[in-house]
Design an enzyme around this catalytic site. Structure first.
Site, PDB file in Angstrom:
ATOM      1  N   GLU A  49       0.921  -0.949   0.133  1.00  0.00           N
ATOM      2  CA  GLU A  49       0.074  -0.063   0.008  1.00  0.00           C
ATOM      3  C   GLU A  49       0.860   1.310  -0.009  1.00  0.00           C
ATOM      4  OE1 GLU A  49      -4.259  -1.256   2.258  1.00  0.00           O
ATOM      5  OE2 GLU A  49      -2.691   0.096   3.508  1.00  0.00           O
ATOM      6  N   CYS A  50       0.615   1.930  -0.935  1.00  0.00           N
ATOM      7  CA  CYS A  50       1.225   3.326  -1.013  1.00  0.00           C
ATOM      8  C   CYS A  50       2.969   3.327  -1.042  1.00  0.00           C
ATOM      9  CB  CYS A  50       0.766   4.513  -0.055  1.00  0.00           C
ATOM     10  SG  CYS A  50       1.074   5.949  -0.427  1.00  0.00           S
TER      11      CYS A  50
END
Length: 440
Positions: A331-332
């Protein structure tokens, strides 16, 4: 009976909410009051400070991303406390234009739903009696939002305080405290918000100073007496409706200063559903557990540690070995670490895991911020194709290249398509999307 609560809110960002929140948590804890802290909206950093100040875990509450069952279950976790104290985000009524699961994400949504009166932190710099007009507007804009009173912040002198109090008294606004101007009490910040709690070597002393400051200048008994709460369900656990099920049975999760942005309610919900959480540190060059079913790289600050990550041979080798037979998700910041390369702020290129054809740059900064709803085109471990997820995006990275198939169709809070779709290559998936809940 429900636990009484209060919300520390403000007319705008930067008025001193966090200083007040941390000082209150520690001062009340020192007085023997068991306080359950919460944070409105998608914020990874403040809850860690809440825990350091109050000694209890803090959860995010988000009316745009979370359905009523999940919100109520999370609030139910605070029912064993003497007091619930929630910290708002931005200004009290600030949210998105269109409603999500239960609201717009505004702090006021929580006050309405749970009957928690608002303690408004008002920066009175550069004004005196006029501050009462601001407070009166916030107190009366929505009659369904209970209002406890104000804490005046950045008061210049005793005379200044007297004049502000005259205005508040004329407007019928209770003053619960008045904080003199103190530049030395500010916490350091960086591009995604406050510097993380774990990076402060002297954090306990700093929070102790906040508590002393609040004890000297806030009427704590009056503040406690203002707390209220509407009828609430009993503890239901974080695995209530709306919380995504565990994506695997044994989940190796990166946890250190570079990879720390994963919501507490997700971890706790996965644990309660029977998943085993296996933490490891890429910055310490630790490989994920060899018997893990899934490796999950949360968001964080890989751009500040890109050289260390690029040199972490055991971590990168373990990640690549795992991806040969089992899923990996980022994530990210974790997404960036799964890519080919990351260009830092100075323009230096660092090789990453190479499991996705993604190259990102922080030398060409542009803010990406907002709620997101994603519909998966490919599975993310145990989350199936077609799953609808709610979350948010917040980063300053620019995509230089992205050669893999899109992971999801992603929309913003107003239903507009978002270009950042994430990527999938074999068993490896990643996205700038931060997961909060499952959409209805």
């Amino acid at each position: 009976m429900s636990t009484p609560g209060l919300i520390v809110a403000a007319p705008a960002s930067g008025t001193g909410k966090t200083t007040v929140m941390l000082g209150l948590l520690r001062a009340l804890r020192d007085a023997g009051v068991a306080v359950a802290p919460f944070k409105n909206g998608p914020d990874y950093i403040d809850p860690a400070f809440h825990r350091a100040a109050g000694g209890r875990p803090s959860c995010n509450l988000d009316s745009w991303a979370m359905g009523g069952d999940l919100l109520d279950a999370l609030v139910g976790e605070g029912q064993g406390a003497d007091l619930i104290l929630a910290e708002g985000s931005m200004g009290l009524f600030d949210g998105v234009a269109q409603r999500g699961a239960t609201g717009t994400g505004a702090t006021a949504d929580l006050a309405r739903r749970y009957g928690w009166p608002v303690v408004l932190v008002v920066d009175v710099s550069g004004q005196a009696q006029s501050a009462a007009a601001t407070a009166l507007g916030f107190a009366r804009l929505d009659p369904h939002v209970p209002f406890a009173g104000v804490i005046l912040n950045r008061v210049a002198s005793p005379r200044h305080e007297r004049l502000v109090r005259v205005g508040m008294e004329a407007a019928g606004i209770p003053v619960l405290g008045a904080l003199p101007r103190r530049a030395d009490l500010a916490l350091p910040e960086r591009h995604l918000g406050l510097v993380q709690a774990e990076e402060h070597p002297d954090l306990d002393r700093v929070i102790g100073d906040y508590a002393a400051f609040l004890r000297d200048h806030v009427d704590l008994p009056a503040l406690r007496a203002a707390a209220q709460g509407a009828a609430q369900p009993g503890p239901g656990g974080a695995q209530a409706g709306g919380s995504p099920p565990p994506p695997a049975q044994r989940i190796a999760i990166a946890q250190d200063a570079a990879f720390s942005f994963l919501y507490p309610h997700l971890l706790e919900g996965w644990r309660r559903a029977g998943a085993e959480i296996l933490p490891f540190s890429p910055l310490a060059d630790e490989a994920p557990a060899g018997d893990a079913d899934l490796v999950w790289l949360p968001g964080g600050y890989p751009e500040l540690h890109a050289g260390t990550i690029a040199a972490a041979g055991r971590f990168l080798a373990g990640l690549r070995t795992h991806a040969e037979t089992r899923p990996v998700h980022g994530e990210c910041g974790g997404y960036m670490a799964l890519g080919e390369a990351l260009v830092d702020k100075a323009g230096e290129t660092h090789r990453m895991a190479g499991l996705l054809g993604l190259v990102t740059s922080h030398a060409e900064r542009r803010m990406h911020l907002g709620y997101r709803q994603a519909t998966l085109h490919a599975p993310v471990a145990g989350l199936p194709v077609g799953a609808r997820l709610t979350g948010h995006e917040f980063h300053y990275a620019t995509i230089i290249s992205q050669s893999d198939a899109p992971l999801a169709e992603v929309h913003d809070a107003e239903g507009n398509l978002v270009a950042e779709t994430g990527s999938v290559r074999g068993r490896v998936t990643g996205s700038f999307f931060h997961l909060i809940a499952a959409a209805a």
